[in-house]
Design a protein around this motif. Structure first.
Motif, mmCIF file in Angstrom:
data_model
loop_
_atom_site.group_PDB
_atom_site.id
_atom_site.type_symbol
_atom_site.label_atom_id
_atom_site.label_comp_id
_atom_site.label_asym_id
_atom_site.label_seq_id
_atom_site.Cartn_x
_atom_site.Cartn_y
_atom_site.Cartn_z
ATOM 1 N N ALA A 31 -8.294 9.252 -0.592
ATOM 2 C CA ALA A 31 -8.954 8.178 0.169
ATOM 3 C C ALA A 31 -8.301 6.829 -0.131
ATOM 4 N N ARG A 32 -7.970 6.607 -1.392
ATOM 5 C CA ARG A 32 -7.306 5.338 -1.751
ATOM 6 C C ARG A 32 -5.971 5.194 -1.037
ATOM 7 N N LEU A 33 -5.192 6.275 -1.051
ATOM 8 C CA LEU A 33 -3.859 6.229 -0.446
ATOM 9 C C LEU A 33 -3.943 5.962 1.054
ATOM 10 N N VAL A 34 -4.847 6.669 1.715
ATOM 11 C CA VAL A 34 -5.012 6.478 3.160
ATOM 12 C C VAL A 34 -5.492 5.052 3.444
ATOM 13 N N GLY A 35 -6.459 4.616 2.658
ATOM 14 C CA GLY A 35 -7.041 3.302 2.889
ATOM 15 C C GLY A 35 -6.033 2.176 2.736
ATOM 16 N N VAL A 36 -5.163 2.280 1.754
ATOM 17 C CA VAL A 36 -4.144 1.242 1.556
ATOM 18 C C VAL A 36 -3.098 1.299 2.668
ATOM 19 N N ALA A 37 -2.759 2.504 3.102
ATOM 20 C CA ALA A 37 -1.790 2.625 4.199
ATOM 21 C C ALA A 37 -2.326 1.977 5.476
ATOM 22 N N VAL A 38 -3.585 2.215 5.777
ATOM 23 C CA VAL A 38 -4.178 1.622 6.983
ATOM 24 C C VAL A 38 -4.312 0.106 6.807
ATOM 25 N N ALA A 39 -4.655 -0.324 5.595
ATOM 26 C CA ALA A 39 -4.789 -1.765 5.340
ATOM 27 C C ALA A 39 -3.467 -2.484 5.565
ATOM 28 N N ARG A 40 -2.394 -1.864 5.089
ATOM 29 C CA ARG A 40 -1.071 -2.478 5.249
ATOM 30 C C ARG A 40 -0.730 -2.603 6.727
ATOM 31 N N ARG A 41 -1.009 -1.558 7.460
ATOM 32 C CA ARG A 41 -0.727 -1.568 8.894
ATOM 33 C C ARG A 41 -1.627 -2.566 9.630
ATOM 34 N N ALA A 42 -2.840 -2.753 9.117
ATOM 35 C CA ALA A 42 -3.784 -3.670 9.764
ATOM 36 C C ALA A 42 -3.403 -5.125 9.545
ATOM 37 N N GLY A 43 -2.550 -5.389 8.554
ATOM 38 C CA GLY A 43 -2.149 -6.759 8.298
ATOM 39 C C GLY A 43 -2.853 -7.415 7.133
ATOM 40 N N VAL A 44 -3.482 -6.615 6.276
ATOM 41 C CA VAL A 44 -4.056 -7.180 5.056
ATOM 42 C C VAL A 44 -2.894 -7.687 4.190
ATOM 43 N N PRO A 45 -2.970 -8.921 3.718
ATOM 44 C CA PRO A 45 -1.861 -9.467 2.924
ATOM 45 C C PRO A 45 -1.539 -8.592 1.709
ATOM 46 N N ASP A 46 -0.259 -8.513 1.388
ATOM 47 C CA ASP A 46 0.188 -7.658 0.285
ATOM 48 C C ASP A 46 -0.519 -7.984 -1.027
ATOM 49 N N ASP A 47 -0.796 -9.265 -1.242
ATOM 50 C CA ASP A 47 -1.390 -9.625 -2.532
ATOM 51 C C ASP A 47 -2.859 -9.213 -2.643
ATOM 52 N N GLN A 48 -3.415 -8.651 -1.563
ATOM 53 C CA GLN A 48 -4.794 -8.148 -1.631
ATOM 54 C C GLN A 48 -4.868 -6.625 -1.667
ATOM 55 N N LEU A 49 -3.719 -5.969 -1.571
ATOM 56 C CA LEU A 49 -3.747 -4.509 -1.474
ATOM 57 C C LEU A 49 -4.232 -3.831 -2.756
ATOM 58 N N ASP A 50 -3.936 -4.437 -3.910
ATOM 59 C CA ASP A 50 -4.441 -3.856 -5.166
ATOM 60 C C ASP A 50 -5.971 -3.853 -5.183
ATOM 61 N N GLU A 51 -6.540 -4.946 -4.666
ATOM 62 C CA GLU A 51 -8.003 -5.025 -4.639
ATOM 63 C C GLU A 51 -8.586 -4.048 -3.625
ATOM 64 N N VAL A 52 -7.913 -3.901 -2.505
ATOM 65 C CA VAL A 52 -8.360 -2.932 -1.499
ATOM 66 C C VAL A 52 -8.349 -1.524 -2.105
ATOM 67 N N ARG A 53 -7.286 -1.203 -2.790
ATOM 68 C CA ARG A 53 -7.153 0.127 -3.400
ATOM 69 C C ARG A 53 -8.265 0.364 -4.422
ATOM 70 N N LEU A 54 -8.500 -0.636 -5.268
ATOM 71 C CA LEU A 54 -9.531 -0.489 -6.290
ATOM 72 C C LEU A 54 -10.916 -0.365 -5.654
ATOM 73 N N ALA A 55 -11.179 -1.191 -4.653
ATOM 74 C CA ALA A 55 -12.509 -1.183 -4.027
ATOM 75 C C ALA A 55 -12.785 0.143 -3.319
ATOM 76 N N ILE A 56 -11.797 0.658 -2.606
ATOM 77 C CA ILE A 56 -11.991 1.951 -1.931
ATOM 78 C C ILE A 56 -12.237 3.049 -2.965
ATOM 79 N N GLY A 57 -11.465 3.018 -4.049
ATOM 80 C CA GLY A 57 -11.665 4.016 -5.093
ATOM 81 C C GLY A 57 -13.052 3.936 -5.708
ATOM 82 N N GLU A 58 -13.508 2.721 -5.979
ATOM 83 C CA GLU A 58 -14.833 2.562 -6.582
ATOM 84 C C GLU A 58 -15.935 3.037 -5.628
ATOM 85 N N ALA A 59 -15.809 2.665 -4.362
ATOM 86 C CA ALA A 59 -16.847 3.051 -3.401
ATOM 87 C C ALA A 59 -16.876 4.565 -3.192
ATOM 88 N N CYS A 60 -15.704 5.175 -3.115
ATOM 89 C CA CYS A 60 -15.658 6.632 -2.911
ATOM 90 C C CYS A 60 -16.115 7.377 -4.174
#
Lengths: 130, 111
Positions: A18-47
């Motif tokens: 789920a983390r891997l998919v979520g970060v891949a979609v985030a990158r494609r969506a245009g989430v800034p690179d410097d926020q991707l670590d937080e996106v990855r952590l948040a998806i992991g915590e929620a899942c």
């Protein structure tokens, strides 16, 4: 708006997927690179939270996740556990609340379970450049 | 990358080198390995996170539990971490005030 959906049986091994998919979609969506670590952590915590809720009550139903690419990048994680434990007191909750500015946790309307919704801003230029 | 674990001895300290991802799936392996070290009679444990790409709250919980177990066993315990993305989650959770964090193995083993 494009949406990627993922369902997985409530096992810790699938949280990484789920983390891997979520970060891949985030990158494609245009989430800034410097926020991707937080996106990855948040998806992991929620899942991980959803998996733990299912496991606590012995529920084998799938955990569902949706990654939506629109004006914002929105991640929704649904569990279906009839579990009274709330997301308020543990380290995981502290992390989520600190790293996700747009965070909502609410009970599911149609039955037992909760929804965690998280959203991040996206860069317009990145989206137009796809 | 999944979890990797390796041990080496530096200045009478047992250094557990952790690599990869410490999450809800892999953290139990880390907990088990630290437990084995303490049960084997090691008196100084340093957990080196230099090669960790990702750690979640489960990993944090393992480190806090390990510190407690080390104290009970009469062993010293330290964590090496210099990566900003990991230091950030220690700060967010205030565990930087609880766990003995060091910037390098040399600093941890010299303490």
């Amino acid at each position: 708006m494009a949406t990627v959906r993922l369902e997985f049986t409530p096992e810790p091994a699938h949280v990484r997927t789920a983390r891997l998919v979520g970060v891949a979609v985030a990158r494609r969506a245009g989430v800034p690179d410097d926020q991707l670590d937080e996106v990855r952590l948040a998806i992991g915590e929620a899942c991980a939270r959803a998996v733990a809720r299912h496991q606590r009550v012995g529920l084998r139903d799938v955990v569902s996740v949706a990654f939506s690419d629109g004006d914002r990048y929105v991640v929704q994680v649904w569990d279906h556990a009839d579990d009274e434990e709330q997301i308020t007191v543990d380290v995981s909750a502290s992390l989520l609340q600190a790293i996700v500015k747009d965070l909502q946790v609410r009970p599911l309307e149609g039955g037992p379970g909760t929804e965690v919704q998280m959203a991040w801003p996206v860069r317009r230029a990145s989206r137009l450049g796809r | 990358m999944e979890l990797s674990l390796a041990t080496r001895v530096v200045a009478a300290h047992t250094v557990l080198e952790v690599g990869g991802e410490v999450d809800v799936y892999t953290a139990p392996k880390l907990r088990e390995r630290i437990g084995e070290l303490l049960e084997s009679g090691v008196t100084a444990v340093v957990v080196d996170l230099a090669r960790v790409d990702f750690m979640d709250s489960t990993g944090l919980g393992v480190l806090v539990g390990a510190q407690r177990r080390a104290r009970t066993a009469g062993a010293t315990f330290g964590v090496v971490c210099s990566r900003e993305s990991l230091l950030k989650i220690f700060r967010i959770t205030a565990l930087d005030q609880v766990l003995p964090l060091y910037p390098s193995v040399d600093a941890a083993t010299a303490s």
